[in-house]
Design an enzyme around this catalytic site. Structure first.
Site: not given
Length: 845
Positions: A424, A531, A735, A800
């Site tokens: 993250h 997102r 992804g 992506c």
């Protein structure tokens, strides 16, 4: 000897190449072709030097006949790439008592003694591998010191110092050849990218003395700044010196050009200075490169000893390549090929100055490039408080979560104990241009006590100043000198040339209007991944989102989401306006809902107060939503099917923003992407609801608009069943972050703990989250794209994931026929250049 392939007199027509004799030998031949004043030189090939290392010597007497009988010689290394290094040069070969007496008469006793003493020590240290300490007891200068040095040599070796030029040259050649073949030397050059069997050539050159009764000295000159690449004649010159003595920091060195700080070569020897500049310009034109010229002046006569490629920063690399192309010296395609794509990070981000002192206290994975200095904080709240006080801070976390995003935006850099290149913190850091180092395993994190403990025991407490170098993955104590980012005209020109060459699209992953503006500034061709969940973590929205989570019925959820609708609509309207008609691909809500709920007791108590609920109800609801493996739980399309009100709200926000933005400029055609799909029926269900919302908005607004619906392929099953899924889609976007995670069965957040061991033991060639696994994950991409296009020939294909900004991954996507790649905004220029280089390489084969 001129035509001997292994022992070659350097002439304009001699059989010399960089691959057989090394770069230095080839450069000297080019200088000879330009008719520059280069001393007589003989080049030994790689094969000749390898034979010497094995004990087989060339005809030394034949080599020496190429030079005047009394000439002193020097030997320098000549590897194929100067960056690979080589043994140290040895000067003044041929010095003995007889030559010493002659030089005393021509140069003076002091100068001759200095030459002889230097040679004795150099020969002892570099040829016979003696300890330099053996000369420490020799004090003073002059002939007495020289004799003591010779005696020390004889005492240590139990043999007299060699006196003939042939014996000395033989010793030097043998020593340098064997040094290159040594284990340490081999490992050192392999670390710099040299192949294990890289060869070494040697050049034997007549010494041009930088000593004499007239104006004599040595130095270096270049026409550009190594730091910026801008035109600037720089260098140093030291009178009565040899080799590169002028660069040793001697206070007596002269500047090259007129300088208020001291005397210069231009003032004292204007004719030689003018010749030198003219030679340097000729070298630039004919050698098609910015060169540093090594020269000697002997009694007023200029000699060019060597030319080497100017050392340069990444910023200078770009400027030099662009200016050479602008001047017509090289084509723009070659200018593009001369710049390493990843080197652009130095231009895009603030960096620690390469000459700054570094006090490294920790290291980890370089997750997001750039450098920043600030005071240590341990919570997102403290980071926001620092930002409010306009104080730079470094956010330190064990690992970041979505609720830390506000703190990350407020911080100057982030450090985490856990995580890898797609964790993250890494993904968000790269997206917003925030320096980030993750997986810092050599420091002890004690956030509850407000401190970090380095391996050497030093304690870094909250409020202490540290620097994060996200480019190199290090943490430094204090505030070293920085080099600011610079996107100048040279950078812009290079990017324009890159866009003219590349044949694959480059989009950006952008979650906020600020991200979109950065992408626009870097000339991304649209947004490949927005997102939307990150928009819900804004302070005014998070509470509303939590109300929706705690709603009991579908109608209650819909009522709460009505309050989020205008916020989402405004976000999307801004994105469409910023991108000005370029495509914007919006991923529908993806994460599990529990990520929006507080995990600590204080946060849960505050939530209970905000929702006017008993604390027990709040904690019970949070416990009910817990999942053993939330990344494989109720998220993505599964959420859209089981809690459809969220996707309904988002679709309405997208379409209403489409209508609003289209009133002001060209019609907007939004791209809506469904995440985590694994079955055709999922797409059918979501599509039917989105089509319904689109029809409703069109009727309400009395307008028509187009949109494209696609799928984010991030499960192996979606790739395998792409043929049937593609029948309901306009595009498939792979992804690769989650697809890699699911293909390997690896947690992208935890793999950093052992990945370095796996790479070191060659289990994996490289971290698959850093560089796309073209064999395993790549096969899924190829299967998915082939089956998708077979069912839908005009299907748009892209990736992506974070691999989209990786040059090697772009090569794979280009070869597989993908339409575009999407990456973090700050990686867009890197991707544009990498794509251009791939297209150029393809054209030239």
């Amino acid at each position: 000897m001129q035509n001997n392939p292994n022992t070659t007199l350097v002439t304009p027509t001699a059989p010399i190449t960089a691959k057989t004799h090394g770069g230095r030998a080839k450069c000297l031949q080019r200088l000879a072709r330009l008719d520059l004043p280069v001393p007589t030189t003989v080049a030994l090939s790689f094969d000749a030097v390898l034979d010497i290392a094995k004990g087989h010597f060339p005809d030394i007497d034949a080599i020496l006949t190429q030079f005047p009988p009394e000439a002193l010689l020097c030997v320098r290394p000549s590897s194929e790439d100067p960056d690979w290094g080589g043994p140290s040069a040895v000067l003044n070969i041929g010095m003995n008592d007889q030559r010493f007496e002659t030089l005393c008469g021509t140069l003076g006793v002091d100068a001759a003694t200095a030459l002889f003493s230097r040679f004795v020590q150099s020969y002892a240290i570099h040829v016979d591998r003696l300890d330099p300490d053996m000369f420490d007891d020799i004090e003073g200068e002059g002939t007495d010191a020289l004799h003591r040095a010779l005696e020390a040599y004889e005492s240590e070796t139990e043999t007299p110092f060699p006196t003939t030029r042939a014996a000395q040259l033989t010793g030097v050649l043998k020593s340098m050849a064997r040094a290159w073949e040594g284990t340490s030397a081999r490992l050192l050059r392999q670390a710099k990218g040299a192949p294990a069997d890289a060869g070494l050539g040697l050049v034997i050159q007549q010494m041009a003395f930088g000593m004499g009764h007239g104006e004599s000295g040595s130095g270096v000159l270049q026409l550009v700044s190594s730091k910026t690449g801008k035109p600037q004649i720089t260098g140093r010159y030291l009178r009565q010196s040899q080799g590169r003595d002028a660069l040793s920091g001697d206070a007596a060195s002269l500047y090259i050009t007129r300088d208020p700080r001291g005397p210069s070569l231009e003032e004292h020897v204007p004719d030689a200075f003018a010749q030198l500049v003219a030679h340097a310009r000729q070298m630039r034109q004919k050698l098609r490169e910015e060169m540093q010229v090594e020269f000697t002046i002997e009694n007023g006569q200029l000699h060019i000893l060597d030319g080497v490629r100017v050392a340069r920063s990444s910023r200078a690399t770009v400027r030099i390549a662009v200016e050479l192309a602008r001047d017509g010296i090289i084509p723009t395609q070659e200018a593009l090929m001369r710049v390493e794509p990843r080197a652009l990070n130095e231009l895009l981000h603030r960096q620690v100055d390469r000459h700054a002192k570094r006090d490294v206290i920790g290291s980890g994975i370089a997750a997001s490039p750039g450098a920043a200095t600030g005071r240590v904080v341990f919570t997102a709240t403290d980071a926001q408080a620092s930002a409010a006080r306009r104080e730079d801070c470094i956010l330190v976390r064990r690992e970041t979560a979505p609720e830390d995003i506000r703190g990350m935006h407020a911080a100057s850099a982030v450090i985490t104990e856990r995580g890898g290149v797609t964790s993250h913190a890494a993904v968000i850091g790269r997206g917003i241009g925030l320096p980030c180092v993750v997986g810092v395993s050599d420091m002890r994190f004690e956030p509850s006590k407000g401190k970090l403990i380095a391996n050497d025991g030093r304690v870094i407490s909250a409020g202490d100043v540290i620097t994060v170098d996200g480019t190199n993955g290090t943490i430094l104590l204090g505030a070293p000198e920085m080099q600011e980012a610079a996107l100048d005209d040279a950078f812009n020109a290079l990017m324009e040339w890159a866009d003219a060459e590349r044949d694959i699209g480059i989009r950006a992953n952008a979650d906020t209007p600020a991200d979109a503006q950065t992408a626009r500034n870097f000339d991304a061709q649209g947004i490949g991944l927005c997102r939307t969940e990150h928009m819900f973590f804004e302070p005014g929205r998070l509470t509303v989102m939590r109300e929706m989570i705690f709603a009991e019925t579908s109608d209650d959820r819909r009522a709460v989401l009505e309050r989020l609708l205008p916020m989402q609509r405004d976000d999307f309207t801004q994105l469409f306006r910023i991108m000005q008609g370029k495509p914007v691909c919006i991923r529908l809500f993806d994460p599990p809902l529990h990520e929006f709920l507080p995990t600590d007791r204080n946060g849960q108590r505050e939530l209970a107060d905000a929702l006017d609920l008993p604390l027990s109800d709040v904690t019970r609801r949070i416990e009910e939503m817990a999942e053993y493996n939330p990344m494989l739980g109720m998220r993505g399309v599964r959420m859209g099917i089981t809690v459809p009100e969220i996707y309904d709200m988002q679709a309405r926000a997208i379409f209403e923003a489409t209508v609003e933005a289209s009133r002001e400029s060209d019609p907007v055609v939004p791209e809506i992407m469904i995440p985590l799909v694994s079955a055709k029926r999922e797409v059918e269900l979501v599509r039917s609801r989105i089509d319904g919302v689109a029809a409703a908005v069109a009727t309400e607004q009395h307008v028509k608009f187009d949109y494209r619906l696609g799928v984010m392929v991030e499960t192996p099953r979606a790739a395998l069943r792409a043929g049937e899924i593609a029948q309901h889609c306009s595009f498939l976007s792979f992804g690769t972050n989650d697809l890699t995670q699911m293909t390997y069965g690896l947690s992208r957040d935890d793999a950093g703990r052992f990945m370095s061991d796996y790479v070191r033991q060659e289990v994996f060639a490289e971290d698959p989250f850093h560089s796309l696994d073209v064999e395993g994950v790549g096969e899924l991409l190829q299967l998915g794209s082939a089956r998708g296009r077979a069912a839908q020939p005009d299907l748009t294909l892209s990736i992506c994931g974070e691999h989209g900004g990786n040059p090697e991954s772009i090569a794979f996507c280009r070869q597989a026929g993908f339409d575009y790649v999407s990456c973090s905004p700050f990686r867009v220029p890197v991707a544009r250049l990498a794509a251009a280089q791939l297209a150029i390489s393809h054209k030239i084969g």
